[in-house]
Design an enzyme around this catalytic site. Sequence first.
Site, mmCIF file in Angstrom:
data_model
loop_
_atom_site.group_PDB
_atom_site.id
_atom_site.type_symbol
_atom_site.label_atom_id
_atom_site.label_comp_id
_atom_site.label_asym_id
_atom_site.label_seq_id
_atom_site.Cartn_x
_atom_site.Cartn_y
_atom_site.Cartn_z
ATOM 1 N N SER A 130 29.201 81.755 40.067
ATOM 2 C CA SER A 130 30.536 81.179 40.233
ATOM 3 C C SER A 130 31.250 81.771 41.428
ATOM 4 O O SER A 130 32.295 81.254 41.821
ATOM 5 C CB SER A 130 31.381 81.347 38.971
ATOM 6 O OG SER A 130 30.935 82.362 38.161
ATOM 7 N N HIS A 151 26.482 74.791 40.183
ATOM 8 C CA HIS A 151 27.508 75.502 39.424
ATOM 9 C C HIS A 151 28.046 74.647 38.282
ATOM 10 O O HIS A 151 28.850 73.742 38.487
ATOM 11 C CB HIS A 151 28.647 75.922 40.378
ATOM 12 C CG HIS A 151 29.701 76.760 39.724
ATOM 13 N ND1 HIS A 151 31.011 76.790 40.140
ATOM 14 C CD2 HIS A 151 29.639 77.614 38.672
ATOM 15 C CE1 HIS A 151 31.696 77.612 39.375
ATOM 16 N NE2 HIS A 151 30.880 78.121 38.470
ATOM 17 N N GLU A 163 29.278 71.693 40.588
ATOM 18 C CA GLU A 163 29.464 71.859 42.028
ATOM 19 C C GLU A 163 28.090 72.131 42.644
ATOM 20 O O GLU A 163 27.433 73.117 42.272
ATOM 21 C CB GLU A 163 30.413 73.029 42.323
ATOM 22 C CG GLU A 163 31.857 72.756 41.928
ATOM 23 C CD GLU A 163 32.796 73.936 42.172
ATOM 24 O OE1 GLU A 163 33.986 73.710 42.391
ATOM 25 O OE2 GLU A 163 32.327 75.102 42.115
#
Length: 517
Positions: A130, A151, A163
């Site tokens: 992250s 992500h 993501e």
Amino acid sequence: MKNTTNAVPGLAAGTTIGVVGAGTMGNGIAAVALRAGHTVKLYDTRQEALPKAAEAIASIAARWVKKGDIPPADQAAYQARLVLVSDVQALHDCGLVIEAIIEDLEIKTALFKSLEHCVAADAILASNTSSISITAIGAGLQQPERLVGMHFFNPATVLPLVEVVSGEATAPAIADLIAATAKAWGKSPVHCRSTPGFIVNRVARPFYAEAMLALQEQACSKGTLDAALRDAGGFRMGPLELMDLIGHDTNFAVTRSVYNSFFQDPRYKPSLIQQALVDAGWLGRKSGRGFHLYAENAPAPAVELAPAEKPPAQAVVQGEFTGAGLLAELANEHGMKIERRAGPGAILLDDVQILPCTGEAATSLAVKAGTDNIVLFDASTDYRKASLVVLAKADQCSREALASATGFFQALGKGVTVIDDVPGLLVLRTLCMLANEAAEAVCHGIASPADVDTAMIKGVNYPIGPLAWADAYGSDNVVSVLENLASAYPDGRYRPSALLRRKALSRQRWHAEGANQ
Ligand code: NAD
């Protein structure tokens, strides 16, 4: 940055997926891949983590069966396709390996180096990090072009956003393939470049920071602040209760990491208020206390509602500010006689001017206008749905004038809360700063406008994408609010993004008219 619209198909269902790290995220990701029909090999260095992971995945599948999302037979099929492995070499036949281990650059790089040697040359390596740079992880690899960020958000089985993060060396075709795979797995992928916080953890910073700045200036109570962002802003949770849920240790660490990664840019400056909570060990829900109290029988956070005032029989809605037409319509529907008139944006009641907030304090506006009775009202993402309106009065405004302004909004069926006269009030400063951060991310080529908005809607449940909101409010208006805030707080925090200024000048929208954001 291109939009995430996938023409390429995802990985074939026959591809074996490796997941490294059988913790919170690894288990959720494994369940998602199993549901998409893949065989999943789950690896962890902690032997005892593997049977626990199998149990956790079985209970996720049982929940899906109970909800009717999958047929009961699938639960057994998942079990058959889940392979628990205690040796990294066992991942040799995986076409994609997703890493979800401890958040540590050195440990992640070491893992990817060993993975490089055991998987096929065309296998893809993905990290669920992250906060760590995909570029930095890739720097230690022989084939950094096949490393990509994937992500997921927690819980990975529930939240749709993924993501897809490209480091400097990531091959665009690999990022496209991973985005297409995420889509085939029922997720909403967005593309972004590997920069601090990626999209969500960067663009969301002002949601927390603006709340804490308002709190630091004692604008209102904590319960009122949360209610304003929830009920007027349309956010699912208020910022303070959301930070309590995330945990202040985690939220503060992310803010500090983003702030330091941007070389102490004042835009991301952490809050002393949150530092104090961390110091006290008041980490939020998990410790029973954060901004709010969570012990059993703890009182719900109080919202300071203004007492009922007399509704005005008539009002003038002057000019074309955001929400003018809707507020006039609502007032009409509630039996008020409304006159629409050209002129500077305002709602006029006898000698009271109720002005839409533009980032300047009511007291300052009253001094400039040479008139005392000025009351500001805060922005809303939807004045019709909103159950609460935030007001602030100039210091020199009379009690009676505030009562009239309060009565106007109460007559529309709204609760009213009166806060201190802080620039930008609560909702407006938050929405403008979210839009500014989103604009800056687009300006720097981190992601496309569509992907930034999708990320905020799908990853953190925002009621509207920050840039779609800027389109509705007007980028020129966002810039002028930011300029007003910057003159009240000249530390650089509120400087408008260069691209936002350009949009304001050219009057170009971020999204095509009518785009569904
Ligand atoms: P976790 O602590 O729940 O699980 C991590 C697992 O990795 C543990 O079971 C641990 O034994 C294992 N592990 C550690 N080092 C290993 C190694 N070298 N090889 C194999 N296994 C190893 O952590 P988590 O919350 O699932 O987070 C994992 C990753 O996902 C982190 O990078 C984190 O930043 C990221 N992430 C977390 C969240 C979240 O909300 N928890 C959300 C998105 C992304």
